[in-house]
Scaffold this motif. Structure first.
Motif, PDB file in Angstrom:
ATOM      1  N   ALA A  21       0.735  -1.202   0.165  1.00 24.37           N
ATOM      2  CA  ALA A  21       0.228  -0.254  -0.152  1.00 24.37           C
ATOM      3  C   ALA A  21       0.853   1.249  -0.183  1.00 24.37           C
ATOM      4  CB  ALA A  21      -0.742  -0.255   1.217  1.00 24.37           C
ATOM      5  N   ARG A  22      -0.003   2.332  -0.987  1.00 26.55           N
ATOM      6  CA  ARG A  22       1.127   3.792  -0.795  1.00 26.55           C
ATOM      7  C   ARG A  22      -0.032   4.767  -0.825  1.00 26.55           C
ATOM      8  NH1 ARG A  22       6.943   5.292  -3.590  1.00 26.55           N
ATOM      9  NH2 ARG A  22       5.686   7.283  -3.766  1.00 26.55           N
ATOM     10  N   VAL A  23       0.298   5.969  -0.227  1.00 23.67           N
ATOM     11  CA  VAL A  23      -0.295   6.865   0.196  1.00 23.67           C
ATOM     12  C   VAL A  23       0.652   7.963  -0.179  1.00 23.67           C
ATOM     13  CG1 VAL A  23      -2.555   8.158   0.519  1.00 23.67           C
ATOM     14  CG2 VAL A  23      -2.239   5.785   1.210  1.00 23.67           C
ATOM     15  N   ASP A  24      -0.235   8.971  -1.643  1.00 21.68           N
ATOM     16  CA  ASP A  24       0.745  10.048  -1.499  1.00 21.68           C
ATOM     17  C   ASP A  24      -0.458  11.374  -1.619  1.00 21.68           C
ATOM     18  OD1 ASP A  24       2.932   8.814  -2.037  1.00 21.68           O
ATOM     19  OD2 ASP A  24       2.591   9.184  -4.102  1.00 21.68           O
ATOM     20  N   VAL A  25      -0.073  12.260  -0.698  1.00 26.42           N
ATOM     21  CA  VAL A  25      -1.060  13.723  -0.247  1.00 26.42           C
ATOM     22  C   VAL A  25      -0.261  14.691  -0.502  1.00 26.42           C
ATOM     23  CG1 VAL A  25      -0.147  13.141   2.109  1.00 26.42           C
ATOM     24  CG2 VAL A  25      -3.161  13.934   1.001  1.00 26.42           C
TER      25      VAL A  25
END
Length: 139
Positions: A21-25
């Motif tokens: 999983a990866r989240v960029d914000v």
């Protein structure tokens, strides 16, 4: 993974390698405790990966863009399902809500790019046949 249209120096990146999983914000406020962890929630019936919690999501302020990318297992697709019928889904009070997503068949990832926070803090990659014309949402 870069969010299209944003300078990479303005993007905060969070990765949870062991669950893919990866989240960029891009946001005005991203708290230090923001991140990802494997969820204790039960996955939906048509999940293609383990659910992931986005920690401290409610504390992120002034969101310009958020991108959620999840690895999924294509061998878990139902027989006859299209490999492009995969979506990131967010857990809401009403169940799992599929988000508009893009599938990378080569990398077996599914990505949702949002201009706001997702409708829930737990996300999963799942089979989504909501565009097949019968009105059923399987995720």
């Amino acid at each position: 993974m870069a969010i299209p249209g944003y300078d990479s120096s303005t993007v905060d990146e969070f990765t949870l390698e062991h669950v893919g999983a990866r989240v960029d914000v891009v946001a005005g406020v991203v708290p230090e405790r923001f991140g990802l962890r494997k969820s204790d929630r039960d996955p939906p019936v048509d999940a293609l990966a383990d659910p992931v919690d986005v920690v401290a999501l409610e504390d992120v302020k002034a969101v310009e863009a958020m991108q959620i990318a999840l690895v999924y297992d294509p061998s878990q697709l139902p027989p006859g399902a299209s490999p492009t019928d995969v979506a990131v889904a967010a857990r809401t009070d009403d169940g799992w809500e599929p988000l508009e997503s893009t599938v990378d068949l080569e990398e077996t990832t599914v990505t949702a790019t949002l201009n706001d926070l997702p409708p829930g803090s737990t996300v999963v990659a799942g089979y989504d046949d909501s565009d097949d014309g019968n009105g059923d949402e399987v995720v």
